[in-house]
Design a protein around this motif. Structure first.
Motif, mmCIF file in Angstrom:
data_model
loop_
_atom_site.group_PDB
_atom_site.id
_atom_site.type_symbol
_atom_site.label_atom_id
_atom_site.label_comp_id
_atom_site.label_asym_id
_atom_site.label_seq_id
_atom_site.Cartn_x
_atom_site.Cartn_y
_atom_site.Cartn_z
ATOM 1 N N TYR A 96 -13.474 21.881 -26.506
ATOM 2 C CA TYR A 96 -12.932 22.513 -27.690
ATOM 3 C C TYR A 96 -12.718 24.045 -27.883
ATOM 4 C CZ TYR A 96 -15.749 23.052 -32.350
ATOM 5 O OH TYR A 96 -15.895 23.542 -34.095
ATOM 6 N N GLN A 97 -13.518 24.219 -27.506
ATOM 7 C CA GLN A 97 -13.031 26.120 -27.211
ATOM 8 C C GLN A 97 -12.072 26.028 -26.058
ATOM 9 O OE1 GLN A 97 -17.178 27.677 -25.678
ATOM 10 N NE2 GLN A 97 -17.848 25.650 -25.137
ATOM 11 N N ASN A 98 -11.277 25.600 -25.811
ATOM 12 C CA ASN A 98 -9.787 26.057 -25.055
ATOM 13 C C ASN A 98 -8.664 25.686 -25.838
ATOM 14 O OD1 ASN A 98 -10.474 28.265 -22.145
ATOM 15 N ND2 ASN A 98 -11.775 25.916 -22.455
ATOM 16 N N PRO A 99 -8.284 25.853 -26.807
ATOM 17 C CA PRO A 99 -7.208 25.300 -27.639
ATOM 18 C C PRO A 99 -5.497 25.727 -26.765
ATOM 19 C CG PRO A 99 -8.308 27.358 -29.003
ATOM 20 C CD PRO A 99 -9.172 27.589 -27.637
ATOM 21 N N GLU A 100 -5.736 26.692 -26.339
ATOM 22 C CA GLU A 100 -4.419 27.336 -25.145
ATOM 23 C C GLU A 100 -3.868 25.834 -24.417
ATOM 24 O OE1 GLU A 100 -7.532 29.303 -23.213
ATOM 25 O OE2 GLU A 100 -7.178 29.240 -25.789
ATOM 26 N N ASN A 101 -4.693 25.162 -24.397
ATOM 27 C CA ASN A 101 -4.407 24.592 -23.268
ATOM 28 C C ASN A 101 -4.838 22.938 -23.919
ATOM 29 O OD1 ASN A 101 -3.669 26.164 -21.021
ATOM 30 N ND2 ASN A 101 -5.707 26.778 -20.399
ATOM 31 N N PHE A 102 -6.134 22.790 -24.261
ATOM 32 C CA PHE A 102 -6.411 21.370 -24.231
ATOM 33 C C PHE A 102 -6.440 21.047 -26.123
ATOM 34 C CE2 PHE A 102 -8.571 22.771 -20.535
ATOM 35 C CZ PHE A 102 -7.708 22.040 -19.990
ATOM 36 N N PHE A 103 -6.055 19.365 -25.893
ATOM 37 C CA PHE A 103 -5.995 19.392 -27.530
ATOM 38 C C PHE A 103 -7.658 18.583 -27.386
ATOM 39 C CE2 PHE A 103 -1.958 17.155 -26.604
ATOM 40 C CZ PHE A 103 -1.167 18.468 -27.542
ATOM 41 N N SER A 104 -8.102 18.599 -28.938
ATOM 42 C CA SER A 104 -9.621 18.463 -29.523
ATOM 43 C C SER A 104 -9.964 17.887 -30.759
ATOM 44 C CB SER A 104 -10.312 19.399 -29.123
ATOM 45 O OG SER A 104 -11.802 19.517 -29.992
ATOM 46 N N HIS A 105 -10.457 16.606 -30.511
ATOM 47 C CA HIS A 105 -10.397 15.722 -31.748
ATOM 48 C C HIS A 105 -11.073 16.344 -32.489
ATOM 49 C CE1 HIS A 105 -10.382 11.780 -34.033
ATOM 50 N NE2 HIS A 105 -11.074 12.078 -34.140
ATOM 51 N N ARG A 106 -12.542 16.405 -32.149
ATOM 52 C CA ARG A 106 -13.451 17.862 -33.108
ATOM 53 C C ARG A 106 -12.827 17.919 -33.918
ATOM 54 N NH1 ARG A 106 -19.448 17.686 -32.590
ATOM 55 N NH2 ARG A 106 -19.800 15.376 -33.129
ATOM 56 N N ARG A 107 -11.559 19.490 -32.552
ATOM 57 C CA ARG A 107 -11.421 20.527 -33.220
ATOM 58 C C ARG A 107 -10.578 20.527 -34.406
ATOM 59 N NH1 ARG A 107 -9.387 23.058 -28.685
ATOM 60 N NH2 ARG A 107 -7.381 22.121 -29.476
ATOM 61 N N ALA A 108 -9.776 19.950 -34.011
ATOM 62 C CA ALA A 108 -8.467 19.281 -34.813
ATOM 63 C C ALA A 108 -8.236 18.241 -35.444
ATOM 64 C CB ALA A 108 -7.468 20.254 -34.085
ATOM 65 N N LYS A 109 -9.175 16.830 -34.656
ATOM 66 C CA LYS A 109 -8.594 15.484 -35.694
ATOM 67 C C LYS A 109 -6.372 15.148 -34.998
ATOM 68 C CE LYS A 109 -13.224 14.357 -37.480
ATOM 69 N NZ LYS A 109 -13.691 16.063 -36.605
ATOM 70 N N GLU A 110 -6.200 15.928 -33.976
ATOM 71 C CA GLU A 110 -4.687 15.444 -34.340
ATOM 72 C C GLU A 110 -4.069 14.160 -34.105
ATOM 73 O OE1 GLU A 110 -2.699 19.673 -34.268
ATOM 74 O OE2 GLU A 110 -3.180 19.375 -32.287
ATOM 75 N N GLY A 111 -5.313 12.965 -33.327
ATOM 76 C CA GLY A 111 -4.990 12.091 -32.646
ATOM 77 C C GLY A 111 -4.090 12.571 -31.236
ATOM 78 N N LYS A 112 -3.968 13.610 -31.116
ATOM 79 C CA LYS A 112 -3.413 14.034 -29.742
ATOM 80 C C LYS A 112 -3.864 13.955 -28.682
ATOM 81 C CE LYS A 112 0.415 16.456 -31.722
ATOM 82 N NZ LYS A 112 1.174 18.051 -32.086
ATOM 83 N N VAL A 113 -3.594 14.105 -27.252
ATOM 84 C CA VAL A 113 -4.042 13.330 -26.398
ATOM 85 C C VAL A 113 -3.372 14.452 -25.151
ATOM 86 C CG1 VAL A 113 -5.717 11.563 -26.560
ATOM 87 C CG2 VAL A 113 -3.273 11.453 -25.090
ATOM 88 N N GLN A 114 -4.460 14.417 -24.381
ATOM 89 C CA GLN A 114 -4.082 14.782 -22.506
ATOM 90 C C GLN A 114 -4.088 13.706 -21.550
ATOM 91 O OE1 GLN A 114 -5.482 18.050 -23.894
ATOM 92 N NE2 GLN A 114 -7.176 17.217 -24.406
ATOM 93 N N TRP A 115 -3.468 13.916 -20.449
ATOM 94 C CA TRP A 115 -3.416 12.624 -19.674
ATOM 95 C C TRP A 115 -3.773 12.900 -18.040
ATOM 96 C CZ3 TRP A 115 -2.406 7.700 -20.660
ATOM 97 C CH2 TRP A 115 -2.254 7.253 -21.951
ATOM 98 N N SER A 116 -4.834 12.071 -17.035
ATOM 99 C CA SER A 116 -5.084 12.953 -15.898
ATOM 100 C C SER A 116 -4.838 11.102 -15.192
ATOM 101 C CB SER A 116 -6.825 13.048 -16.085
ATOM 102 O OG SER A 116 -6.976 13.926 -17.356
ATOM 103 N N GLY A 117 -4.409 11.404 -14.175
ATOM 104 C CA GLY A 117 -4.242 10.729 -13.050
ATOM 105 C C GLY A 117 -4.524 11.197 -11.869
ATOM 106 N N ILE A 118 -4.184 9.678 -11.085
ATOM 107 C CA ILE A 118 -4.570 9.827 -9.128
ATOM 108 C C ILE A 118 -3.894 8.919 -8.991
ATOM 109 C CG2 ILE A 118 -6.913 8.757 -9.970
ATOM 110 C CD1 ILE A 118 -8.295 10.217 -7.883
ATOM 111 N N VAL A 119 -3.466 9.240 -7.818
ATOM 112 C CA VAL A 119 -2.537 7.838 -6.955
ATOM 113 C C VAL A 119 -3.178 7.801 -5.767
ATOM 114 C CG1 VAL A 119 -0.242 7.238 -5.770
ATOM 115 C CG2 VAL A 119 -0.612 9.314 -7.759
ATOM 116 N N SER A 120 -3.605 6.292 -5.683
ATOM 117 C CA SER A 120 -4.149 5.337 -4.527
ATOM 118 C C SER A 120 -3.163 5.277 -3.413
ATOM 119 C CB SER A 120 -4.475 4.169 -4.610
ATOM 120 O OG SER A 120 -2.868 3.231 -5.020
ATOM 121 N N MET A 121 -4.099 5.852 -1.770
ATOM 122 C CA MET A 121 -3.184 6.243 -0.619
ATOM 123 C C MET A 121 -3.836 4.953 -0.030
ATOM 124 S SD MET A 121 -2.443 8.628 -1.995
ATOM 125 C CE MET A 121 -1.100 9.377 -0.416
#
Length: 265
Positions: free
Chosen positions: A240-265
């Motif tokens: 919410y407080q970092n608009p330069e790096n993250f989408f925030s539904h509460r701040r902008a309600k744009e329906g946009k998301v960021q992704w986080s991922g991890i790979v098994s070894m």
């Protein structure tokens, strides 16, 4: 102290956590919005296959094999998004090496989990509803059913909305609190939450409202399972407080998301 590092790919920033250093992983920023998951998976590992879900704010955790089965069977457990069909759930757990598991968020918590002994991983989407249904402990139970021991797990909770800017009704706070203080009524739960060490609850000047740190609720749920605080790290960034790096539904309600991922070894 666990450290969070900014990394970059083609000058686009993403985060990693030292707790998960043996796993290819990333908490990606809004700058990756135009990239598809196949491309982003290659950033983590060129040979990994990627898996994602249609997230529904629940506590179901699936394996890639279970996803394939649901897609074959069809019905209520799957949903079409654009031209593709996805299984409906909020957590993923790997079954073999080189499986990239992805979770999307825009204020909810992206949780990535790695087992430093078995190499298996999990990814969960933990909003307040999923957290009230213990989505993160649910992912841990599934990892245990596949041979993980609690002491071998490392859990990184990525950028999400911080408690001090997340106003909710006392009813929502009580639903979350009931996972930590069971068998009490709403008033007692709110009171009990205020008295917990590292309380996730923050007072609010508006009647009937409080502020709550949902990530902290998940972290305390994990400590109740017997996972030590040293095995858990919370990213020091608020969507919410970092608009330069993250989408925030509460701040902008744009329906946009960021992704986080991890790979098994």
């Amino acid at each position: 102290m666990h450290t969070w590092h900014w990394r970059s790919w083609q000058e686009l920033p993403y985060l990693s956590c030292s707790l998960l250093e043996q796993f290819p992983h990333g908490f990606f920023t809004q700058q990756f919005w135009s990239h598809n998951l196949e491309d982003m998976t290659k950033i983590l590992h060129p040979e990994a296959s990627s898996y994602r879900l249609k997230q529904v704010h629940g506590n179901k955790v699936l394996t890639p094999q279970e996803i394939e089965h649901l897609l074959t069977v069809g019905g209520d457990e799957v949903e079409q998004v654009g031209e593709k069909t996805f299984a409906k759930a909020d957590g993923l757990i790997s079954e073999q090496a080189l499986q990239a598991l992805w979770t999307a968020s825009a204020d909810c918590t992206p949780v990535l989990i790695g087992d430093i002994k078995t190499g298996q991983v999990a990814a969960a989407h933990a909003g307040w509803r999923g957290t009230a249904e213990k989505i993160v402990p649910q992912a841990i139970y599934r990892m245990q059913s596949q041979g993980s021991k609690l002491q071998d797990l490392r859990i990184a909770m990525g950028p999400s909305v911080e408690g001090k800017v997340y106003q909710v009704s006392e009813d929502v706070a009580a639903k979350l609190g009931s996972t930590l203080i069971p068998e009490a009524d709403e008033t007692d739960i709110i009171k009990g939450l205020q008295e917990i060490d590292n309380s996730p609850l923050i007072a609010d000047s508006e009647p009937g409202k409080v502020r709550i740190d949902v990530r902290q609720v998940s972290a305390i749920q994990l400590e109740h399972l017997g996972i030590s605080p040293e095995q858990i790290s919370l990213a020091p960034y608020c969507t919410y407080q970092n608009p330069e790096n993250f989408f925030s539904h509460r701040r902008a309600k744009e329906g946009k998301v960021q992704w986080s991922g991890i790979v098994s070894m």
